[in-house]
Design an enzyme around this catalytic site. Structure first.
Site, PDB file in Angstrom:
ATOM      1  N   HIS A 128       0.874  -1.139  -0.129  1.00 54.23           N
ATOM      2  CA  HIS A 128       0.083   0.057  -0.005  1.00 54.23           C
ATOM      3  C   HIS A 128       0.782   1.533   0.079  1.00 54.23           C
ATOM      4  CE1 HIS A 128      -3.663   2.147   0.198  1.00 54.23           C
ATOM      5  NE2 HIS A 128      -4.215   1.435   1.024  1.00 54.23           N
TER       6      HIS A 128
ATOM      7  N   ASP B 144      -7.895  -8.729 -16.989  1.00 51.32           N
ATOM      8  CA  ASP B 144      -8.039  -9.834 -17.907  1.00 51.32           C
ATOM      9  C   ASP B 144      -6.646 -10.382 -18.160  1.00 51.32           C
ATOM     10  OD1 ASP B 144      -8.613 -12.113 -19.876  1.00 51.32           O
ATOM     11  OD2 ASP B 144      -9.660 -10.740 -21.005  1.00 51.32           O
TER      12      ASP B 144
END
Length: 448
Positions: free
Chosen positions: A178, A391
């Site tokens: 993060h 994807d």
């Protein structure tokens, strides 16, 4: 003897039926070409809004019609690995390591080492483990990548594990720092890796680093002693809010005096957040009506960095700023839901002024100080971050979920898209203890 043999046979069959996951040893995927070396600074937002922790989540990819054969899965994984290697050339900082050249000075060291990649095989179909819905029938440590013992997890920027299922489906576990990414930034990198795996010559959105373009405001002096932390026994709950309920809340808000009697609209985030805040206030009966209850969330500020960053499109660093709401429990409990929606909208509308004040060195930094007691709940919207649009060459995921079951310091709710073909918002809840769990579930069920 026959009875004992039968019991042993049943036990053996049960053990054989229990799903297992076989993992390969983690392997480094280096950039597919030469990359620059040297240290890159993190932004003031990276270092203020985030801590040196990793975020874990799972993307579930259902099998294509008929499901590919094993060699088809292997070829798909090979293309995915190649996509990561190729994406690491334009995203070369991700192939580096987090370093601390001096106390408190955290940078990205562009070493070009690469990201750790794990291949795994499950002994079952996704349907056999309820498509990885809660409660998980495969332990999360079997689905997530972890580095070899000589690597420190907190030094790594991103890792991936792809698990193949017998049905032809996949689960991809991602672990990212993060400090380097917010959710939208991490999704941007993963989309690029997917594009390269599918044969695109370059990412459709060129990456932008430019962390040093963001001002470094002076830190406000500390107020009082460091915060104390209490470990709560939060219950994990999963609740779906239906699209019909969300539409009804929006309509009621627009028609209410709070909504200007038809002049204002609210977002799905506004509607769902109001539901969470009010239902929790109703359920938390151990808090008196004059107790302060708070709701916090990290709002995106990308739209506010135009003119600060040379280019906002493609920037993959942290662009979040905390927004806080505080009210007496009795006021939230007694308010109409449309009123609570209005409170959420007002807090969002104040974001621009507060963030601009913070960038200029004003007192906005104080908003990072939130009491971590039972009165506070934080919400995080993962439904629009972009992880559902990744994807790698085997279609977009049917479901994406986080793994925050160990968070016990602050009550938290994460908004997800429910598994396809369901619609609406899924709430991943860790925000009430057992005495309030049934009442909380009953309140939320009104919006299912």
């Amino acid at each position: 003897m026959a009875a004992a043999t039968a019991v042993a046979a049943v036990a053996a069959a049960a053990a054989a039926a229990e799903p297992t996951v076989s993992k390969s040893a983690p392997e480094l995927v280096p950039p597919a070409g030469p990359t620059p070396r040297g240290a890159l600074p993190l932004s003031s937002i990276d270092k203020t809004a985030a801590v040196r922790v990793s975020v874990d989540f799972i993307q579930v990819f259902p099998p294509a019609t008929g499901g590919p054969a094993a060699d088809g899965q292997d070829a798909a994984v090979a293309r995915m690995r190649d996509g990561f290697a190729r994406a690491l050339v334009p995203y070369y900082p991700v192939a580096g390591r987090i370093a601390e050249p001096a106390p408190g000075d955290v940078v990205v060291d562009c070493t070009g080492e690469g990201v750790w990649f794990v291949e795994a095989t499950a002994s079952c179909a996704l349907a056999d483990v309820n498509n990885l819905e809660r409660p998980l029938l495969i332990a999360k440590e079997h689905l997530l990548p972890r580095p070899p013992p000589e690597e420190k997890l907190e030094d790594l920027i991103l890792m991936a594990q792809v698990t193949k299922f017998t049905c032809g489906g996949f689960a991809v576990g991602i672990c990212f720092s993060h400090l380097v990414f917010d959710g939208q930034g991490a999704a941007q990198f993963l989309k690029a890796a997917g594009e390269m795996a599918r044969g695109l010559p370059a990412p459709s959105v060129p990456p932008v680093w430019d962390r040093d373009s963001i001002p470094d405001p002076p830190k406000p002096p500390p107020r009082g002693p460091p915060p104390s932390f209490t470990a709560f026994n939060f219950v994990t709950q999963v609740v779906d809010v239906s699209p019909e309920s969300i539409a009804r809340i929006k309509e009621d808000f627009t028609a209410s005096p709070t909504g200007g009697g038809g002049g204002q609209t609210c977002s799905t985030f506004d509607a769902v957040t109001a539901v969470v805040f009010r239902c929790r206030a109703l359920a938390a009966s151990s808090l008196p009506d004059d107790a302060e209850v708070r709701l916090g969330f990290a709002a995106s500020t990308r739209h506010l960095l135009a003119g600060v960053l040379p280019a906002v499109d493609g920037y993959y660093g942290n662009c979040v700023y905390p927004v806080g709401i505080a009210r007496h429990r009795g006021a939230v409990r007694g308010a109409a839901l449309a009123e609570v929606v209005g409170v959420v909208r007002e807090a969002k509308e104040a974001l621009a002024a507060r963030f601009t004040d913070w960038l200029g060195g004003g007192g906005g930094g104080d908003h990072y100080d939130v009491p971590l007691d039972y009165g506070t709940v934080t919400v995080s919207d993962w439904s629009r971050v972009g992880f559902n649009e990744v994807d790698y060459g085997f279609g977009e995921p049917g479901y994406v979920f986080t793994l925050n079951d160990d968070v016990n310091i602050v009550a938290s709710v994460i908004y997800l898209r429910p598994p396809a073909p369901k619609r609406g918002i899924r709430l991943m809840l860790r925000c009430v203890e057992e005495p309030h769990a049934a009442a909380f579930a009953d309140e939320l069920a009104k919006f299912a």
